[in-house]
Write an enzyme that holds these catalytic residues in place. Structure first.
Site, PDB file in Angstrom:
ATOM      1  N   LYS A  35       0.843  -1.214   0.000  1.00  0.00           N
ATOM      2  CA  LYS A  35       0.000   0.000   0.000  1.00  0.00           C
ATOM      3  C   LYS A  35       0.870   1.253   0.000  1.00  0.00           C
ATOM      4  O   LYS A  35       0.674   2.158  -0.803  1.00  0.00           O
ATOM      5  CB  LYS A  35      -0.887   0.015   1.235  1.00  0.00           C
ATOM      6  CG  LYS A  35      -1.525   1.375   1.526  1.00  0.00           C
ATOM      7  CD  LYS A  35      -2.363   1.401   2.776  1.00  0.00           C
ATOM      8  CE  LYS A  35      -1.582   1.671   4.016  1.00  0.00           C
ATOM      9  NZ  LYS A  35      -1.415   3.091   4.386  1.00  0.00           N
ATOM     10  N   ASN A  36       1.889   1.271   0.913  1.00  0.00           N
ATOM     11  CA  ASN A  36       2.678   2.499   1.094  1.00  0.00           C
ATOM     12  C   ASN A  36       3.681   2.730  -0.016  1.00  0.00           C
ATOM     13  O   ASN A  36       4.382   3.725  -0.016  1.00  0.00           O
ATOM     14  CB  ASN A  36       3.362   2.490   2.465  1.00  0.00           C
ATOM     15  CG  ASN A  36       2.332   2.685   3.570  1.00  0.00           C
ATOM     16  OD1 ASN A  36       1.181   3.015   3.289  1.00  0.00           O
ATOM     17  ND2 ASN A  36       2.734   2.449   4.795  1.00  0.00           N
ATOM     18  N   CYS A 129      -4.036  12.583  12.511  1.00  0.00           N
ATOM     19  CA  CYS A 129      -4.926  11.423  12.533  1.00  0.00           C
ATOM     20  C   CYS A 129      -4.803  10.822  13.931  1.00  0.00           C
ATOM     21  O   CYS A 129      -4.196  11.399  14.822  1.00  0.00           O
ATOM     22  CB  CYS A 129      -4.515  10.427  11.449  1.00  0.00           C
ATOM     23  SG  CYS A 129      -2.880   9.771  11.719  1.00  0.00           S
ATOM     24  N   ARG A 134       1.187  14.373  12.508  1.00  0.00           N
ATOM     25  CA  ARG A 134       1.604  14.127  11.120  1.00  0.00           C
ATOM     26  C   ARG A 134       2.002  15.437  10.407  1.00  0.00           C
ATOM     27  O   ARG A 134       1.396  15.846   9.418  1.00  0.00           O
ATOM     28  CB  ARG A 134       0.510  13.416  10.329  1.00  0.00           C
ATOM     29  CG  ARG A 134      -0.109  12.214  10.999  1.00  0.00           C
ATOM     30  CD  ARG A 134       0.862  11.079  11.285  1.00  0.00           C
ATOM     31  NE  ARG A 134       1.363  10.434  10.102  1.00  0.00           N
ATOM     32  CZ  ARG A 134       0.718   9.446   9.441  1.00  0.00           C
ATOM     33  NH1 ARG A 134      -0.457   9.047   9.869  1.00  0.00           N
ATOM     34  NH2 ARG A 134       1.263   8.886   8.374  1.00  0.00           N
ATOM     35  N   ASP A 320       4.690   0.399  12.141  1.00  0.00           N
ATOM     36  CA  ASP A 320       3.423  -0.155  11.643  1.00  0.00           C
ATOM     37  C   ASP A 320       3.165  -1.563  12.140  1.00  0.00           C
ATOM     38  O   ASP A 320       2.041  -2.059  12.039  1.00  0.00           O
ATOM     39  CB  ASP A 320       3.408  -0.152  10.108  1.00  0.00           C
ATOM     40  CG  ASP A 320       3.386   1.270   9.566  1.00  0.00           C
ATOM     41  OD1 ASP A 320       3.611   1.442   8.357  1.00  0.00           O
ATOM     42  OD2 ASP A 320       3.176   2.210  10.357  1.00  0.00           O
ATOM     43  N   ARG A 412      -8.484   0.072   4.820  1.00  0.00           N
ATOM     44  CA  ARG A 412      -7.580   0.988   4.129  1.00  0.00           C
ATOM     45  C   ARG A 412      -6.257   0.297   3.814  1.00  0.00           C
ATOM     46  O   ARG A 412      -5.589   0.622   2.843  1.00  0.00           O
ATOM     47  CB  ARG A 412      -7.301   2.213   5.001  1.00  0.00           C
ATOM     48  CG  ARG A 412      -8.512   3.106   5.208  1.00  0.00           C
ATOM     49  CD  ARG A 412      -8.161   4.307   6.034  1.00  0.00           C
ATOM     50  NE  ARG A 412      -6.912   4.889   5.565  1.00  0.00           N
ATOM     51  CZ  ARG A 412      -6.173   5.729   6.276  1.00  0.00           C
ATOM     52  NH1 ARG A 412      -6.562   6.084   7.480  1.00  0.00           N
ATOM     53  NH2 ARG A 412      -5.064   6.223   5.789  1.00  0.00           N
TER      54      ARG A 412
END
Ligand code: EPZ
Length: 435
Positions: A35-36, A129, A134, A320, A412
């Site tokens: 994803k990243n 978030c 961030r 993560d 997500r």
């Protein structure tokens, strides 16, 4: 006195996963594209008028949102299976729509390529978030070092290349911290700048290296990605490319932990071991056996012992996977110390694990996790995408049923998580909101 009550219905009707614990897993579980990486590679399409073909793009809500944002800028985005084609031959605007950007922090990746391509860009501040504020201070400082005039008003970042040429100039950037997003943003902006750019204290993450590989495939002249110093010689234009996204190391780590927490033998594939060095080392330290098998890794676990864990920038232990790994340590023999050094508010899953009987004490950014013999199923809430995954993992090992809410976060970052886990023996049911 005004008493506000949350209608009972709002908590009951949220879509949720019902995880029945106690099964062991076996077989092979597939890892999707990263994803990243895919998110930033998609934004890179703005740097060229030619077609960009990306393969192994995961099916995630974040990816779909990025596609919508790029389409709103005039990019033609088409998906066929795991391949996404992006054609930015006519970028109609340099400002992604506010309502779309708000749904996806990663939309900020558009500012660098839009500025390099159009000479101006206007992108709302991504904002904070659940896990932290961030900031994008390093991104803005770097764009200024490349000659852009950057202002922030009413929550919108406006970057303009002054003068008629509308071309950024190469510059020397020393990042205050090895920010992944800032490194990627500045690599993309510098790729079309006039002259040489040096980025020092650059992030070393595999996704940064993946982006550099794509940009080189598009004709950019970049060297040093994966080291603290990246040198970019700007070129006037970039052509299209046909590129394969790397596997998702965080999803791979999540599945390895699923094998460990259920004390199973499970093949996770594909895995690029260099992308997960710190995680593989910690899994072995706590008693797992890891053996390479084909393009993947087989994990088998019987006894899990406590270990200490501190998150760090790559190649250190990734933030993560801190929450998923804490679920594992909650079931280990002994007491583990977990320190979250990257984000200021990424321990909210501790309270949820405690509801499942975990014995955890918190002090600032440190959690002291005393392993228990058995977690017990409970209704829990995922507070960010990785914490939601951590709750699913805890549910796999718990006695009884764990109801996990927060699927808007989970979806997500994980494509079809329950299908992949059920295919190897888990018992997870997705209950939609109106049930
Ligand atoms: C990327 O976020 C990832 N997201 C995150 O993954 C990941 O957790 C993070 O890198 C760290 O590895 C994407 O790639 C889309 P950073 P990013 O800028 O780029 C501070 C997930 O779960 N910082 O490297 O936003 C910042 O506050 C997500 O998939 C500054 O202080 O991360 C944070 O504490 C979550 N000033 C630390 O650096 C700045 O100007 C790391 O942030 C920028 C960042």
């Amino acid at each position: 006195m005004v008493v506000t009550t949350t209608p009972l219905r709002s908590t009951l009707v949220q879509p949720r996963l019902e995880v029945t614990g106690g099964t062991t897993l076996e077989g092979e579980i597939r890892v999707s594209g990263a994803k990243n990486s895919a998110l930033v590679l998609m934004a890179a399409c703005l740097l060229s008028k030619d077609s960009l073909l990306l393969h192994n793009v995961p099916r995630l809500t974040d990816i779909a949102s990025m596609g919508e944002i790029l389409a709103a800028l005039g990019v033609r985005v088409t998906r066929s299976g795991e391949t996404v084609e992006l054609l930015a031959d006519h970028v109609s605007r340099a400002a992604p729509p506010y309502e779309l950007v708000n749904s996806l922090r990663a939309s900020f990746f558009c500012i660098g390529p839009l500025l390099a391509r159009m000479g101006m860009a206007q992108v709302p501040l991504p904002g904070g978030c659940q896990i932290g504020t961030r900031p994008v201070v390093e991104h803005v400082k770097g764009l200024k070092a490349l000659g852009a005039r950057v202002t922030i008003e009413h929550g919108v970042v406006t970057a303009v290349v002054p003068g008629a040429g509308q071309r950024l100039k190469g510059g020397h950037i020393l990042l205050d911290c090895p920010s992944v997003g800032a490194t990627e943003t500045l690599m993309m902006a510098a790729a079309l700048a006039d002259g040489e750019t040096i980025i020092e204290n650059a992030a070393l993450e595999p996704e940064v290296v993946d982006l550099a590989r794509l940009l080189r495939a598009m004709g950019a002249r970049i060297r040093g990605a994966g080291t603290p110093t990246i040198v970019i010689d700007g070129v006037p234009s970039l052509h299209g490319a046909d590129y394969h996204v790397i596997p998702d190391r965080i999803e791979a780590g999540t599945f390895l932990i699923a094998g460990a927490i259920t004390r199973s033998s499970l093949l996770v594939t594909p895995v690029i071991t260099d992308h997960l060095g710190a995680v593989l080392a910690k899994l072995e330290d706590c008693g797992c056996r890891l053996t390479p098998e084909g393009e993947g890794i087989r994990i088998s676990a019987k006894e899990i012992n406590a270990i200490d864990l501190r998150t760090q920038p790559f190649p250190g232990f990734p933030t993560d996977l801190q929450a998923p790994f804490m679920s594992l340590l909650a079931t280990a023999t002994g007491t583990s110390m977990v320190v979250e050094n990257i984000f200021e508010n990424r321990l909210q899953h501790v309270a949820e694990l405690q509801r499942m009987g975990a014995s955890i004490r918190m002090q600032g950014n440190t959690a002291c996790v005393e392993g228990v013999t058995r977690l017990s199923g409970a209704p829990v809430q995922g507070t960010d995408l990785r914490a939601s995954a951590a709750m699913v993992l805890a549910g796999l090992a718990a006695e009884g049923i764990t109801t996990v809410r927060g699927l808007e976060y989970l979806d997500r970052g994980y494509s079809q998580l329950e299908h992949k886990l059920n295919a190897v023996g888990a018992r997870i049911q997705r209950v939609s909101g109106d049930a």
